[in-house]
Every structure is written in C-alpha cells, then in structure tokens.
Enzyme design. Structure first.
Site, short mmCIF file in Angstrom:
data_model
loop_
_atom_site.label_atom_id
_atom_site.label_comp_id
_atom_site.label_asym_id
_atom_site.label_seq_id
_atom_site.Cartn_x
_atom_site.Cartn_y
_atom_site.Cartn_z
N THR A 515 0.85 -1.18 0.00
CA THR A 515 0.00 0.00 0.00
C THR A 515 0.89 1.24 0.00
O THR A 515 0.54 2.27 0.54
CB THR A 515 -1.01 -0.07 1.16
OG1 THR A 515 -1.70 -1.32 1.05
CG2 THR A 515 -2.05 1.03 1.11
N HIS A 516 2.07 1.11 -0.58
CA HIS A 516 2.99 2.23 -0.71
C HIS A 516 2.84 2.85 -2.10
O HIS A 516 3.74 2.80 -2.92
CB HIS A 516 4.43 1.78 -0.47
CG HIS A 516 4.60 1.05 0.84
ND1 HIS A 516 5.70 0.29 1.13
CD2 HIS A 516 3.80 0.98 1.92
CE1 HIS A 516 5.57 -0.22 2.35
NE2 HIS A 516 4.42 0.18 2.84
#
Lengths: 589, 243
Positions: A515-516
C-alpha cells in the site's frame, strides 16, 4: 442548496497520521482547526479491543478497516494504449478509511530514506554518469536534503516511540545498527524489539555472509513509553495481528495511540466524521482556496469556508482531490508538461520461500508487524551498480508478521492444492516454511502517471482516478538481482529447499503487493516538475498544502511512513514559523 | 454493590454526559474537547447460530456438503469439511455483505479486461454459487445416470473438482475455475476463521496446524526459540472457561 458553515482558520481533509500531526501543531499555534474525515470515528477501546481484535476473517480477509471500493476506487491499465478498468475489489493495495487512516492498520515499520535517495538524480548522474538513467525515467531530487529532514525524522520517531538501534549517531557508526543510514542526532526513543526465531536465523545467516543485519525500526513498541505529547503507550505482546488490524494493546504507534488523546483536548480542534470532501473551493482568481465542499452521510452538501486547506488523505485520493478541484496543471505524458498526476510510483516487492528441516518450530504466530531483522546492503546506492544494468535496490529480510492460517499459511510450490494431500502439507509446512521479503524501489517514468478516467465515476459523480502503471526493465532487473542475494541468505539459514520469486511480468492488481502508492503530487524546487514545495505548499494555490506519500518524486526501498511523518513536521514548521506570520508562498522561484 | 460496579456506573454516567456533548451537523458526527470513546461499543461479533440455512436450499446444502468433504476430507488430522461447519459458514457469508458484493465497486459498464485488471464480473458470489451448483448438478445428472454430485463415488467427485480447478469442466456460462477458486478460498476461511462465524468447529482447523488463535500475548515465549508452543487455541468467544 449548499449549507454554509462558519469560517475556520484551517480545514484538514482526512484525519490520519499527517492530518493529526498538522492539527496538533496548528492548534498549538493558536489556529482554529477542523478535520473532515470520510470514515467513522475510531478508537482502541470502542473499535478494536483485545476481545475481538484478533479476527482474521473480519479484518484480514474482509478488510473491515479499509476504504471500500464502493466508496470510490481507481481504474487501472498497464499502458496508454489500453482501456483502464475499475479496481472493483482492493487486493494489490489497501487504502485506509476512518479516523487514524492507514495509521491504524499499518505494520509500524518506520524507516528514514537514505541521504542519497533525497538527491537521487544528481547522485546517480555524479557517480555513474547521465547515461545510467534511462531516457523515460523521470526520477528527480526531492528539493529537500536528508540533513534538512533529520530533525523532523527525529521528532516523528519520538512522537511514535519507535523501537530501534541507531547505526549512525552523529556520524559515528554504532554496532548493531544500520551502518548505511544517514547520521542521526539521537538514539531511538525505545530499545530495539526482541527478534522472534525466524528473524534470529536470518540475522545469523546474513552476518555469516558479511552483511549488516539490524532491527526493523518498529512502531510495535519494545517497552512502554510516554511521548512528548504526554501520551503513554504499552509494550507489544507479539500477538501476530498487526497489519490490516487495529491494535488492542495501545502498543502500535498510530494517531489513536500517539496524537488524538492530546489533540482532542484542544478546544480549538474539531473532528468531523462521515463527511466526504468532494472539492476544494477556489476564488475567481483560481489562486486562492476559500474552503472545502463535502457531502455528509445524509447526502447533504456542505461548504466549510477556511483560510487554509490541508490535503491529508491517502496519496491517490489527495491527487484526485487536486485534479477535481482544478489545482495545478494536469500532467500530459505525451508532452511531459504539467505536474498533477506525474511520477506515480509504487513498491517493487519480491520474496524467497524457504523450507527448514522437519521438526523445526518457527512459531510464526508469535509476531509483530514491524518485528524483524533486515539488511540494507542492497538498498538504494549502498552497493556499486557499475555494470549491473539497473539503479535502485531494496531493504530486505525476515519480517513475517504472523501465522494467521487463512492468509499466512505458506507452503513450498508443488504441494497438493486441496484434499488430504493439502491437509498433510499444510500441517507440515506451518512450522517449517518461512518467507523472506525484499522491498524494492520503484522509480518514476514518463508514462506511469495518474489522471481522470473518461468512463467510470465515484458515488459523488466525480470521475475515478485512472492509474497507468507497469513494471519497467530497470525495476525487474533490480528485483532479480536483490532477490538472488536474498536467496543466498535463505540457503545460509539452513534451508532444505528455497524458492525465489523476483518481481516479473506486468503489474497486476490481483495479488497483494504493497500500500505504498506514491507520487502524483510530488515535491521539489521547480514548479515545472513538482506540484508542491518542500513544505507541501501548492505552487499554484499557496493556501493549499498537501501531505503524505503523494509528495514522493519516486519511491525508495523502504516503507514510507517515517518520511511521511517527518515531512508533515517540516510542513508544520513552515506553516507555524513562516506562513502564519506572512501568508503566501514560502519559497519563491 | 461492590466498588467495581459503582466505578462502572460512574463511568457509564460520565460517558453518557460526554456523548450528549457531541453535536451533530447533518448526519455527521462532530467531536471536540474530549476523547470520545465507549468501551466495546462498536462491533462485537455475534456468534453464528448453526441451526437452519439463510441462503442455500436443502439441495444446494447437499452439494456443498459433498464438495467441502472432498476439499477437507475427514482423516486423522481433522474431521471433514461438513462436520467442522464449513457449509454453515459459507451459507452465512453468502447472505451477508460478502454474498452480494455490497462493499465492492459494482458500477457498470462491465467489460472483460486482461487478467491483471482483476475481477470484472457483475455476478455476485451468491449468484455464482447458485448458478454453478445448478450447472454442476445438471452435468452430474447427465453424466452419472441421474445422480447428483453428492451421490457419486468420492474418486469421481475428486475428478470433477480437479476439472473445475483447471477450468476444463463446462458449468454453463460461468467459469468453473472461478467457482473453484471462490469455493476453495471460502472453504479455507470456514476451516480457519474464528468459530464465531460458524465454521472451524471446536477449533479443529487451528488444532490441525497448531495455531493458538486469539491468545494475543506471547511475550513469555518470544525467545523460547524452536520450542513447541504449549497452550491449546482459544477463540474470540470460545475459551473453554467461558462457556
């Protein structure tokens, strides 16, 4: 009929890490602040007490704490010739939702980027020559140096109570820490966490190969800690329910455990939940924001006037809000002109599975989200890239975050996939199969970008954000190289077999990766290649500030939150010590 | 009345007055001046009552029972899928938010993309089960002289499951591979999710692999490297001492 509310000094969009930090700093400077949050109020005792926090189905599989795609999603295509389709279920990345945002469900890995990361293009050009950077690669310097960021990293780590061991204290290399890190002005606020069995094996093997293992700087605290805001956290219990879950122990750093108990006592702060900001309002010059418009849970439209607007929601939601509000110039990948949506990047992750001898008891369920051992020997430019054919690298190591059986029951390839054979393999693998991970950098490219989808809309009638992204040769070569190094360490751990899975092929949204999600509203010192300056201030509308990973000009081989928190403090410093006294552009070109 | 009860009442009164101070603007909640919280107020899971069916018909139950008993067959490692409650688990999931995809983005147009773009089907999980089970029964009736899937021998059942796994079995218009993937994922969930959801009866799935469940505190075992963990599993609401 839009309802208009009384004016506030500051309207903050999204109450996660950056929203709560900015709210605390700006109310402390005497401003009247409202934070407008799309999701619900959340706190430990009400929402995820130990009584039911360890629920893999609800939180891990059904994703109870996350943004639901029905609230809004993105569309995806790998390249500009394809038709983007909506990401109907989040799998590859999982944006947060509600008070605390992604700070509720993160793992707590809290790194600093390397000094060379902040001047990436200059550094690579200087060391390897301009030809080392592919023509379509649009990496750039951050417009801020590590040295400028250092005091703010320090401030965020003290806010969050991060557990770790310094590797470079004021220029002196420290045994047991990360020797590659930039110089730190002080030791971590709490001692490093105790490694579990798998990470202990990794550290021993990495050391035997001449590498430099160190403790993951952890937001799962090794001991109880009271932060400078007077908020006390507890010791992590290694429960094994960290990422995707709220922490019932008050031991994972989050807005809930580090900021909100102090912030909520401030009379000049208000949190308004279940309100979805749909646009930032501009005056008729288009150079000044007058407030924000949101839709509340009843579907009523509300206008909140404010002197400043801080965009603190998740990275691609922040970019979307700028686009639909008409702030800045949209990026055009064919001409390379415009900035909003430019330099979207991600995280090029890979892994190695290894089987340890029969009779091993890994007890992977004893785990924390950020409790592990890693090396930085193949991250950034910590190793010589001459002749390798790629730039970049990644942090890598042993960071298994739990033994949750639905999602974390890993087996070596080639086992029966169901039935009696699967049962036998599952039982045997549970205590003997381990996984190592590499978190590779993801550099930015001319044709990897964000814009607005021509077809699909969100529930408020706005076009969905369109993501055009694929893996490039540089990243795939990097992944192959560092994953092979990781496999050598796996073999040195005493594995009876190993299986390396470097990143390959096209980017897909069907497998969880990270989720970067970064970029799209990048920071810099040149308005032609950045959306905001180093304080997060919009070049085009100076009373709008943007925070979060959308500001990253490219993504590096680490988790982003340490840098996101540090930059939020840098922005707060600029606002409190310069902007309030003299509103207007903080940097002039 | 003991001290703790008095303290609890004081707390409740305090929290009532605190809640009353929270104004509402439209339907939104506004919080200011205090940290709003109400212990355990939001979302304690309600254990599934295993009696009856909320989505499946009795005919569908027979097919799913037979399928999950082959996916998780009874042996010395655990009871079979039916007996650990996997059919009950799937039934309850299909009648909830999972079954109708209500959390997902379901706006048209639905178009076939390339695989990396993810699921693009308007067919909900509940519909997929219903249609796939009916197609499987139609296939079996034709291929096995009027017998349904539940009536054919286990090795024939395994053969058909194998064909669904590879997508070679034709089940009407829907992909048998997509149905297998959903069924196998849901079966694992029913085997390993907390027992409050109707499956994993007596924590049989957890016992099979040695997962201690919701213990939540392993500090005393962190450095006992490579030693078997000594305690049996507990669930959110299924500790033996709590019944």
């Amino acid at each position: 009929m839009v309802k208009t509310l009384p004016r506030k000094d500051v309207a903050i969009v999204g109450l996660g890490w950056t929203g709560s930090i900015l709210a605390y700093e700006l109310t402390g400077a005497g401003l009247d602040v409202v934070a407008i949050e799309r999701g619900e109020w959340r706190d430990t005792a009400t929402d995820f007490p130990p009584a039911w926090a360890p629920d893999e189905l609800r939180y891990g599989v059904r994703l109870d704490l996350f943004q639901r795609p029905a609230q809004g999603t993105v569309t995806l295509r790998n390249n500009m010739s394809q038709t983007a389709l909506p990401v109907r279920q989040f799998v590859s990345f999982l944006p947060g939702n509600g008070v605390g945002g992604a700070g509720v469900h993160w793992n707590g890995m809290t790194y600093r980027f390397l000094p060379t990361d902040f001047k990436l293009r200059s550094h690579v050009t200087q060391r390897y020559g301009a030809k080392a950077i592919p023509d379509d690669m649009t990496i750039q310097d951050w417009g801020v140096t590590y040295e400028e960021m250092e005091p703010y990293y320090d401030k965020f780590e003290k806010l969050a109570g991060i557990s770790g061991k310094a590797g470079n204290l004021n220029g002196q290399i420290q045994p047991g820490g990360n020797p590659f890190e930039g110089a730190r002005s002080s030791e971590y606020p709490t001692r490093p966490t105790t490694p579990t069995y798998g990470p202990s094996l990794f550290a021993k093997a990495a050391e035997s190969l001449g590498y430099h293992p160190f403790h993951v700087p952890s937001g799962n605290l090794s001991e109880s800690y009271t932060n400078p805001l007077g908020v006390t956290m507890g010791q992590c219990s290694y429960c094994g329910f960290c990422e995707r879950f709220g922490c019932g122990n008050y031991s994972k750093s989050s807005p809930q455990t580090c900021v909100l108990p102090a912030l909520m006592l401030r009379k000049t702060f208000e949190a308004r939940t279940k309100c979805n900001v749909t646009r930032i309002n501009l005056d008729n010059t288009g150079k000044k924001a007058t407030g924000v418009t949101y839709v509340d849970a009843k579907g009523e439209e509300v206008y909140q006037p404010a002197d400043m607007v801080l965009v603190c929601n998740f990275s691609f939601n922040a970019v979307h809000l700028l686009m639909v509000s008409g702030i800045g110039t949209m990026y055009d990948p064919t001409t390379g002109k415009g900035t909003v949506g430019r330099n979207y990047a991600y995280q090029c992750d890979s892994g190695v599975a290894l089987q340890l001898p029969e009779g091993t008891h890994l007890n992977k369920f004893i785990a924390g989200g950020a409790i592990g051992m890693v090396i930085d020997d193949f991250n950034g430019d910590n190793f010589d890239h001459t002749g390798l054919g790629f730039i970049g690298g990644g942090n890598m190591g042993a960071t298994v975050t739990g033994g949750r059986p639905i999602q974390q029951l890993s087996m070596m390839p080639g086992q029966p996939s169901w039935g009696a054979g699967w049962k036998k393999a599952a039982k045997e693998s549970y205590q003997t199969v381990y996984g190592l991970g590499a978190q590779g950098s993801s550099y930015s490219y001319k044709d990897c970008y964000l814009d607005l989808d021509p077809t699909y809309k969100d529930p408020y009638g706005s076009p969905l954000l369109r993501m055009t992204f694929d893996w490039k040769q540089n990243e795939l070569k990097m992944s192959a190289y560092i994953t092979a190094k990781l496999e050598q360490i796996a073999k040195a751990m005493g594995a009876v077999s190993t299986h390396a899975a470097p990143r390959k092929g096209n980017y897909t949204v069907t497998v969880y990766q990270s989720t970067h999600n970064t970029g799209g509203a990048v920071m810099g010192d040149d308005p032609s290649t950045s959306v905001v300056n180093k304080y997060g201030q919009s070049w085009d509308v100076p009373n709008v500030f943007v925070f979060g990973a959308a500001l990253f000009p490219q993504n590096h081989g680490y988790n982003p939150t340490g840098t996101v928190g540090a930059q939020a403090y840098l922005g707060a410093d600029g606002i409190v010590n310069q902007y309030i006294k003299s509103p207007g552009a903080l940097l002039h070109i | 009345m003991n001290q703790s009860v008095i303290a609890r009442r004081r707390f409740l009164l305090a929290s009532v007055s605190l809640m009353a101070a929270v104004p509402t603007i439209g339907c939104a909640q506004a919080y200011s001046g205090a940290l709003p919280w109400s212990a355990n107020a939001n979302g304690s899971p309600k254990p599934v009552d295993p009696a009856g069916w909320t989505y499946f018909t009795p005919e569908e139950v027979a097919v799913i029972d037979a399928l999950v008993d082959r996916l998780i067959p009874a042996d010395d490692l655990s009871p079979g899928g039916k007996d650990v409650g996997i059919t009950v688990y799937i039934d309850r999931q299909l009648s909830g938010p999972f079954g109708n995809d209500s959390w997902f983005y379901m706006s048209p147009p639905f178009q076939e993309g390339y695989p990396g773009q993810g699921v693009q089907s308007p067919v909900t999980p509940a519909q997929r089960y219903r249609k796939s089970i009916a197609a499987l029964e139609t296939y079996c009736h034709g291929a096995y002289a009027g017998k349904g899937f539940a009536q054919i021998p286990p090795d024939e059942q395994d053969r058909l499951i194998g064909q669904m796994e590879t997508g070679t079995l034709q089940l009407g218009k829907l992909s048998s591979k997509a149905f297998f993937q959903m069924l196998w994922q849901n079966t694992k969930e029913g085997f390993f999710a907390d027992p409050v959801y109707g499956g994993n009866k007596d924590m049989a799935g957890w016992r099979m692999i040695g997962f201690p469940g919701a213990r939540y505190d392993y500090r005393d075992w962190v450095t006992k490297y490579n030693q078997p963990y000594p305690l049996p599993p507990i669930g959110i609401k299924t500790h033996p001492d709590w019944s």
